[in-house]
Design an enzyme around this catalytic site. Structure first.
Site, mmCIF file in Angstrom:
data_model
loop_
_atom_site.group_PDB
_atom_site.id
_atom_site.type_symbol
_atom_site.label_atom_id
_atom_site.label_comp_id
_atom_site.label_asym_id
_atom_site.label_seq_id
_atom_site.Cartn_x
_atom_site.Cartn_y
_atom_site.Cartn_z
ATOM 1 N N CYS A 1 0.757 -1.260 -0.145
ATOM 2 C CA CYS A 1 -0.065 -0.055 -0.069
ATOM 3 C C CYS A 1 0.873 1.191 0.008
ATOM 4 C CB CYS A 1 -0.965 -0.173 1.192
ATOM 5 S SG CYS A 1 -1.873 1.480 1.382
ATOM 6 N N CYS B 1 -0.605 4.335 2.354
ATOM 7 C CA CYS B 1 -0.489 4.283 3.646
ATOM 8 C C CYS B 1 -0.273 2.946 4.249
ATOM 9 C CB CYS B 1 -1.791 4.803 4.145
ATOM 10 S SG CYS B 1 -3.328 3.954 3.301
ATOM 11 N N SER B 2 -1.192 2.077 4.638
ATOM 12 C CA SER B 2 -0.711 0.821 5.186
ATOM 13 C C SER B 2 -2.195 -0.205 4.922
ATOM 14 C CB SER B 2 -0.285 0.888 6.799
ATOM 15 O OG SER B 2 -1.214 1.438 7.282
ATOM 16 N N CYS B 3 -2.888 0.041 4.028
ATOM 17 C CA CYS B 3 -4.172 -0.696 3.942
ATOM 18 C C CYS B 3 -3.613 -2.503 3.893
ATOM 19 C CB CYS B 3 -4.786 -0.421 2.455
ATOM 20 S SG CYS B 3 -5.484 1.081 2.370
#
Lengths: 195, 95
Positions: free
Chosen positions: A99, A102-104
């Site tokens: 991702c 961000c940090s999906c």
């Protein structure tokens, strides 16, 4: 905003919680249920899906068509979770999930993301040089293998269905489940028998 | 807006709303202005660019679009394909 963030976080949490309870928006039971669901979400859940797909072609087809339904079919709670997509590795085709924004991460089936998944270095390198990146995990793919990087930018969450490792033919589903690691379902590693 | 079919060639709008004011954008920098191919329609979801500011959000089609990494970066590329989730309004159909 900044003044709020400077308050004692425990007092802030208690104040928000009591307001939500007073307004009937959240109960202790709701909170306990959500904590239990979060604790139950671990890479072991995704590993169960992978092992089932390795032994059951009908389940494999379901998993590739609709990851959310496939997770629910194994009793994994998906209520409120984003739709789950599953990327099928094949001989000559490997997937890596990142991702970049961000940090999906598919938390319902893999739990919390590992710390490096959120790092700027992983996110920047994964899209450009995945082969060099996964080599640092010791992952070397057979010559000629195509690498497709999946940047998780919006509403889906993605997990990899890795190839069943050579030598695992005699293993039952429980033993296969134990072979599958978190990194195998992100694509930084591949399952190996006797690892 | 006409739905995009699998195989449709598209170009991502070379637009930078974040230079004009507060914005929340799910279209990575590296694909803006780049050409790709629609793999499939993933579903329809509320526009995150509005959700982020608690505005009423239109429901938009979300597509999986494939790009050639070697056409994006000049060197140091070992990826063979790149799949990105992109919302319909960011995509312009190409002939």
């Amino acid at each position: 905003m900044s003044a709020l963030l400077e308050r004692d976080p425990r007092r802030l949490f208690a104040a928000v919680l009591s307001l939500l309870e007073a307004k009937g928006m959240l109960s202790e039971a709701d909170l306990a249920e959500r904590i239990a669901l979060t604790d139950a979400a671990t890479p072991g859940q995704g590993a169960r899906m992978v092992a089932r797909a390795w032994v059951d072609p009908t389940y494999r087809a379901l998993m590739l068509a609709d990851g959310t339904r496939a997770a629910e079919a194994l009793g994994i709670p998906m209520r409120g979770a984003p739709p789950l997509g599953v990327l099928e590795n094949r001989p000559g085709l490997h997937h890596l999930v990142v991702c970049t924004l961000c940090s999906c991460y598919p938390r319902a089936v893999l739990g919390y993301p590992p710390f490096w998944f959120k790092s700027a270095a992983y996110r920047a390198r994964a899209v450009r040089d995945p082969r060099g990146l996964i080599a640092e995990w010791g992952t070397v793919l057979p010559a000629g293998t195509e690498i497709v990087v999946v940047d998780s930018t919006a509403d889906y969450r993605w997990m990899v269905l890795p190839l069943r490792p050579a030598g695992s033919e005699g293993l039952d589903e429980a033993a296969l489940t134990a072979l599958v690691r978190e990194g195998d379902m992100i694509g930084v590693t591949v399952p190996a028998f006797g690892r | 807006m006409t739905p995009l079919a699998p195989g449709a060639r598209v170009r991502v709008r070379d637009d930078w709303p974040e230079t004009r004011g507060p914005a929340h954008i799910r279209t990575p920098h590296y694909v803006r202005g780049r050409e790709g191919v629609v793999v499939r329609h993933l579903g329809d979801f509320p526009n995150p660019e509005d959700l982020a500011f608690a505005r009423e959000a239109a429901i938009l089609p979300l597509y999986h679009v494939r790009f050639a990494p070697r056409h994006i970066w000049p060197s140091g590329v070992s990826a063979d394909g790149l799949l990105v989730e992109l919302f319909g309004p960011w995509l312009e159909a190409q002939r």
